[in-house]
Enzyme design. Sequence first.
Site, PDB file in Angstrom:
ATOM      1  CG  HIS A   1      -0.795  19.742  17.737  1.00  0.00           C
ATOM      2  ND1 HIS A   1      -0.326  18.438  18.333  1.00  0.00           N
ATOM      3  CD2 HIS A   1      -0.404  20.694  18.580  1.00  0.00           C
ATOM      4  CE1 HIS A   1       0.136  18.889  19.685  1.00  0.00           C
ATOM      5  NE2 HIS A   1      -0.134  20.110  19.820  1.00  0.00           N
TER       6      HIS A   1
ATOM      7  CG  ASP B   1       1.866  -0.756   0.580  1.00  0.00           C
ATOM      8  OD1 ASP B   1       0.707  -0.428   0.046  1.00  0.00           O
ATOM      9  OD2 ASP B   1       2.611   0.206   1.080  1.00  0.00           O
TER      10      ASP B   1
ATOM     11  CG  HIS C   1       3.796  23.158  19.356  1.00  0.00           C
ATOM     12  ND1 HIS C   1       4.454  22.391  20.115  1.00  0.00           N
ATOM     13  CD2 HIS C   1       2.374  22.972  19.581  1.00  0.00           C
ATOM     14  CE1 HIS C   1       3.686  21.687  20.927  1.00  0.00           C
ATOM     15  NE2 HIS C   1       2.373  22.155  20.640  1.00  0.00           N
ATOM     16  CD  GLU C   2      -0.631  24.929  18.156  1.00  0.00           C
ATOM     17  OE1 GLU C   2      -1.269  24.287  18.078  1.00  0.00           O
ATOM     18  OE2 GLU C   2       0.081  25.305  19.307  1.00  0.00           O
TER      19      GLU C   2
ATOM     20  CG  HIS D   1      -6.793  25.166  19.662  1.00  0.00           C
ATOM     21  ND1 HIS D   1      -7.472  25.767  20.751  1.00  0.00           N
ATOM     22  CD2 HIS D   1      -7.356  25.494  18.856  1.00  0.00           C
ATOM     23  CE1 HIS D   1      -8.405  26.412  20.474  1.00  0.00           C
ATOM     24  NE2 HIS D   1      -8.305  26.447  19.267  1.00  0.00           N
TER      25      HIS D   1
ATOM     26  CG  ASP E   1       6.196  -4.380  -4.697  1.00  0.00           C
ATOM     27  OD1 ASP E   1       5.716  -3.348  -4.676  1.00  0.00           O
ATOM     28  OD2 ASP E   1       6.784  -5.041  -5.823  1.00  0.00           O
TER      29      ASP E   1
ATOM     30  CG  ASP F   1      -3.898  -3.839  -2.185  1.00  0.00           C
ATOM     31  OD1 ASP F   1      -3.617  -3.739  -3.474  1.00  0.00           O
ATOM     32  OD2 ASP F   1      -5.029  -3.242  -1.553  1.00  0.00           O
TER      33      ASP F   1
ATOM     34  CG  ASP G   1      -5.475  33.511  22.994  1.00  0.00           C
ATOM     35  OD1 ASP G   1      -6.245  34.605  22.641  1.00  0.00           O
ATOM     36  OD2 ASP G   1      -5.365  33.037  24.146  1.00  0.00           O
ATOM     37  CD  GLU G   2      -5.138  39.437  17.527  1.00  0.00           C
ATOM     38  OE1 GLU G   2      -4.755  38.604  16.776  1.00  0.00           O
ATOM     39  OE2 GLU G   2      -4.821  40.449  18.031  1.00  0.00           O
TER      40      GLU G   2
ATOM     41  CB  CYS H   1      21.645   4.217  25.753  1.00  0.00           C
ATOM     42  SG  CYS H   1      21.775   4.760  27.515  1.00  0.00           S
TER      43      CYS H   1
ATOM     44  CG  HIS I   1       1.882  18.010  23.401  1.00  0.00           C
ATOM     45  ND1 HIS I   1       1.228  18.646  24.206  1.00  0.00           N
ATOM     46  CD2 HIS I   1       1.967  18.783  22.499  1.00  0.00           C
ATOM     47  CE1 HIS I   1       0.606  19.611  23.785  1.00  0.00           C
ATOM     48  NE2 HIS I   1       1.206  19.862  22.635  1.00  0.00           N
TER      49      HIS I   1
HETATM   50  N1  0DY Z   1      -1.250  23.562  21.415  1.00  0.00           N
HETATM   51  O1  0DY Z   1      -0.991  23.108  20.469  1.00  0.00           O
HETATM   52  C1  0DY Z   1      -1.164  23.363  22.841  1.00  0.00           C
HETATM   53  O2  0DY Z   1      -0.208  22.669  23.128  1.00  0.00           O
HETATM   54  C2  0DY Z   1      -1.960  24.348  23.612  1.00  0.00           C
HETATM   55  C3  0DY Z   1      -2.317  23.571  24.812  1.00  0.00           C
HETATM   56  C4  0DY Z   1      -3.612  22.514  24.350  1.00  0.00           C
HETATM   57  C5  0DY Z   1      -3.945  21.510  25.464  1.00  0.00           C
HETATM   58  C6  0DY Z   1      -4.547  23.140  23.746  1.00  0.00           C
HETATM   59  C7  0DY Z   1      -0.904  25.432  24.053  1.00  0.00           C
HETATM   60  O3  0DY Z   1      -1.030  26.481  23.698  1.00  0.00           O
HETATM   61  N2  0DY Z   1      -0.133  25.191  24.797  1.00  0.00           N
HETATM   62  C8  0DY Z   1       1.201  26.138  25.315  1.00  0.00           C
HETATM   63  C9  0DY Z   1       1.893  26.226  24.197  1.00  0.00           C
HETATM   64  O4  0DY Z   1       2.689  27.318  23.821  1.00  0.00           O
HETATM   65  C10 0DY Z   1       1.479  25.969  26.387  1.00  0.00           C
HETATM   66  C11 0DY Z   1       2.477  27.051  26.978  1.00  0.00           C
HETATM   67  O5  0DY Z   1       3.584  27.012  27.074  1.00  0.00           O
HETATM   68  N3  0DY Z   1       1.764  28.318  27.267  1.00  0.00           N
HETATM   69  N4  0DY Z   1       2.182  25.112  23.393  1.00  0.00           N
HETATM   70  C12 0DY Z   1       2.769  25.457  21.906  1.00  0.00           C
HETATM   71  C13 0DY Z   1       4.369  25.475  21.710  1.00  0.00           C
HETATM   72  C14 0DY Z   1       4.902  26.500  21.289  1.00  0.00           C
HETATM   73  C15 0DY Z   1       6.482  26.433  20.701  1.00  0.00           C
HETATM   74  C16 0DY Z   1       5.180  24.452  22.340  1.00  0.00           C
HETATM   75  C17 0DY Z   1       6.619  24.438  22.198  1.00  0.00           C
HETATM   76  C18 0DY Z   1       7.141  25.324  21.436  1.00  0.00           C
HETATM   77  N5  0DY Z   1       7.409  23.508  22.441  1.00  0.00           N
HETATM   78 ZN    ZN Z   2      -9.867  27.045  18.082  1.00  0.00          ZN
HETATM   79 ZN    ZN Z   3       0.460  21.531  21.317  1.00  0.00          ZN
HETATM   80 CA    CA Z   4      -3.900  32.218  25.906  1.00  0.00          CA
END
Ligand code: 0DY
Ligand code: ZN
Ligand code: ZN
Ligand code: CA
Length: 493
Positions: A224, A453, A220-221, A185, A313, A404, A200-201, A94, A230
């Site tokens: 990344h 820097d 979330h994406e 992803h 600086d 620098d 994913d459609e 903590c 993560h």
């Molecule tokens: N994409 O960012 C992911 O993390 C992929 C997995 C990766 C190895 C390509 C993915 O789609 N993970 C799922 C996901 O929904 C896992 C799942 O729970 N089905 N990740 C996105 C997400 C969306 C919203 C995570 C959180 C909230 N915490």
């Molecule tokens: Zn892709």
């Molecule tokens: Zn992810």
């Molecule tokens: Ca899927």
Amino acid sequence: MEGTLAVKTMMIVVIVALCGAVPTASPSQEELSKAQDYLSQFFSEVGVSAPSSVWRSSLESFEDTLRKMQEFFGLDLTGQLDSNTLEVMARPRCGFTDVTRYGHFDGRPKWDKTVVTYRITDYTPRLSQSDVDATIAKALKLYSDVIPLDFKRIDSATADIMILFKSRDHGDFAPFDGENGVLAHAFSPGEGNGGDTHFDEDENWTLTSAGANLFLVAAHEFGHALGLAHSQVQTALMYPTYQYVNTEGYKLPDDDREGVQAIYGIRETSAQPTTEPHPNPQPTKKPVPKPQPRPEPDPEPTPDRCSRNLIFDAATSIQRNLYFFKDGYFWKRSSSWDGITTKRIQSVWSGISKVDAAYEYNKKNTVIFFEGDHYWGIRGNTVLPGYPKPLRDFGFPPSVTKVDAAVYVSFTGRTLLFVKNKYWSYNERRGRMDRGYPKFIHTELPGIGYRVDAVFENKGYLYVSYGATQIEYHYQRRRALRTLLNYRWMDCN
Ligand code: 0DY
Ligand code: ZN
Ligand code: ZN
Ligand code: CA
């Protein structure tokens, strides 16, 4: 780089609070499994963003991870569960303030621009285009509210973040898997497919609690796409698995905000309260200032040392104290705990108005200050005779007009001098530049990034600062240990 998988991946390890564990006497089976839990919670580097990447921890041996932990805490690197190591593991975590610890792949990917473009090329028929547009914009705004980046939508040509909905094979060797499982992803920042975000459609995309909520998954994406991997904090947006939460008035959770602000710094608030009314107030976006008749500017306002956006600086040790330079001022952090003093550089070393880079060569009890195309030798409060001298006297070619950052590494007897994306090495004993330089920072000193820097040495580590953050660096091992905010040296709050 284009089309490659599992590259451009940034790793983040978030250290969460773990309280109340009690130390035990000798390693048992139970302790071994506890240690494994501990390491996977705090020290496994989870790298995700490029689609095929997996939890890296499974690839690392227990011993390697243990060594990482030992290095982090300054223990002997035994790779064994010795008593010191067990003791540290049992310490409550903590109040551990350096909450976000990053590991980086080569180059520490981030967007090196303030406006990042995005473009949606393929929509899903499950939602209206205007709903998708608005949802994507709202998800990006979570980040632009707290970091100094803006997102701009474009409708033609290649954007930094290309967004699409596709099923199964879609051209990046990471085919989607039908409904459920992988929902989306994204690639971490960079050229080519860096930042690109694919949905994913085959998922049931919604704006509600049913199916896959597009706002939450997009948010979330985009984490990344901005360089976050993560997190192991369950309430974080970057937690690996999807979980629906109420999206009304949704703000970026603290852990993700801290993670992304450690990379990009903080978007300054319009009226930030000086005392925190509540833990972690959400910074809000600065309103665009109205054009106003300009009042006379303050000649030189003292820089705010407690800004989480603090950029140095220059920095150096001088006789066991640390000195940080910014805009004509310096802060001295005393090793004897007298706190921090602020002074104008001029008032101590007359004739020097600004310091771009500084280093201490303790063998001769001298300090060198660089400003523009010249440098000074300093001892105590006096500027040594014969200074300033032009940079060429130091051995730089005429193309170098500013240094620098600089630091003397006692282990090698060399001073490293950083200029743009390269660095030079100066042999202090021989008094001349080493051959074979300059070299590229990011290839020779992996983990530091591309530019510096300010840099200083403290207790055997280099602190290499760029923007509002700095990296604690193990020079001999060429390893970045953790990322910190610059202002942590400033004894704030
Ligand atoms: N994409 O960012 C992911 O993390 C992929 C997995 C990766 C190895 C390509 C993915 O789609 N993970 C799922 C996901 O929904 C896992 C799942 O729970 N089905 N990740 C996105 C997400 C969306 C919203 C995570 C959180 C909230 N915490
Ligand atoms: Zn892709
Ligand atoms: Zn992810
Ligand atoms: Ca899927």
